[in-house]
Design an enzyme around this catalytic site. Structure first.
Site, PDB file in Angstrom:
ATOM      1  N   LYS A   1      68.205  23.961   7.364  1.00  0.00           N
ATOM      2  CA  LYS A   1      69.550  23.380   7.439  1.00  0.00           C
ATOM      3  C   LYS A   1      69.522  21.861   7.653  1.00  0.00           C
ATOM      4  CE  LYS A   1      71.852  27.596   9.123  1.00  0.00           C
ATOM      5  NZ  LYS A   1      72.757  28.147  10.174  1.00  0.00           N
TER       6      LYS A   1
ATOM      7  N   TYR B   1      78.972  31.016   2.277  1.00  0.00           N
ATOM      8  CA  TYR B   1      79.283  31.661   3.554  1.00  0.00           C
ATOM      9  C   TYR B   1      80.614  32.422   3.497  1.00  0.00           C
ATOM     10  CZ  TYR B   1      75.459  29.655   6.369  1.00  0.00           C
ATOM     11  OH  TYR B   1      74.239  29.353   6.927  1.00  0.00           O
TER      12      TYR B   1
ATOM     13  N   ASN C   1      71.609  25.202  14.124  1.00  0.00           N
ATOM     14  CA  ASN C   1      70.484  26.047  14.537  1.00  0.00           C
ATOM     15  C   ASN C   1      69.329  26.122  13.536  1.00  0.00           C
ATOM     16  OD1 ASN C   1      71.734  27.611  12.677  1.00  0.00           O
ATOM     17  ND2 ASN C   1      72.194  29.325  14.018  1.00  0.00           N
TER      18      ASN C   1
ATOM     19  N   HIS D   1      68.618  29.173   8.145  1.00  0.00           N
ATOM     20  CA  HIS D   1      69.352  30.373   7.712  1.00  0.00           C
ATOM     21  C   HIS D   1      68.353  31.377   7.159  1.00  0.00           C
ATOM     22  CE1 HIS D   1      72.231  32.957   5.629  1.00  0.00           C
ATOM     23  NE2 HIS D   1      71.322  32.990   4.661  1.00  0.00           N
TER      24      HIS D   1
ATOM     25  N   GLU E   1      72.137  35.756  -2.098  1.00  0.00           N
ATOM     26  CA  GLU E   1      71.774  34.398  -1.691  1.00  0.00           C
ATOM     27  C   GLU E   1      70.676  33.810  -2.588  1.00  0.00           C
ATOM     28  OE1 GLU E   1      71.018  34.881   2.512  1.00  0.00           O
ATOM     29  OE2 GLU E   1      73.155  35.180   2.934  1.00  0.00           O
TER      30      GLU E   1
END
Ligand code: UDP
Ligand code: MG
Length: 141
Positions: free
Chosen positions: A12, A52, A115, A118, A129
């Site tokens: 990310k 998302y 965080n 993913h 995905e």
């Protein structure tokens, strides 16, 4: 006989900003993941919303999609036995305060939103995905 499974992961924007790309990719390889495909790119807010879409009704959807479109990301297709569950284990809990020692999020995540990584959570989401970011020819190995 070994059954190989594919999963999808994103390094990310926060982790790219922290110069953690190399460390995270090293963790993938040390833990037995084969890198099938990899690229660095930026996505638009609209693309982040599509990716998302399952979270569209969640309170963090707007903020999450702002974050994911805020800078470069690295997307990878990974392969190993039990890849989906093993990657989730290597990532650690969504909230780094609960992430186990030795996990990627324990080391690199700032908080429950920023965080670091993913990872797909099931076979159907992995398929969606992978195909969102990679064309068939990029995965025909
Ligand atoms: N997220 C957030 N606030 C929350 C829960 C999740 O900002 O309370 C963000 C976080 O970046 C997380 C992503 O939304 O990684 C997707 O949430 P999910 O529950 O699918 O967690 P993951 O599968 O990434 O562990
Ligand atoms: Mg998830």
């Amino acid at each position: 006989m070994k059954t190989l499974q594919r999963t999808f992961t994103i390094i990310k924007p926060d982790a790219v900003q922290k110069n953690a790309i190399g460390d995270i990719i090293e963790q993938f390889e040390k833990n037995g993941f084969k890198i099938l495909a990899i690229k660095m790119l930026e996505i638009t807010k609209h693309q982040a919303e599509q990716f998302y879409a399952v979270h569209a009704s969640r309170p963090f959807y707007g903020s999450l999609t702002d974050f994911m479109s805020s800078g470069p990301i690295v997307v990878l297709a990974l392969e190993k036995e039990n890849a989906i569950a093993d990657l989730r284990m290597l990532m650690g809990a969504t909230n780094p305060a609960q992430a186990e020692e030795g996990t990627i999020r324990k080391k690199w995540a700032t908080n429950i939103e920023f965080n670091a990584i993913h990872g797909s959570d099931a076979e159907d989401t992995a398929r969606f995905e992978l195909s969102f970011f990679f064309a068939g020819y990029e995965l025909s190995k």
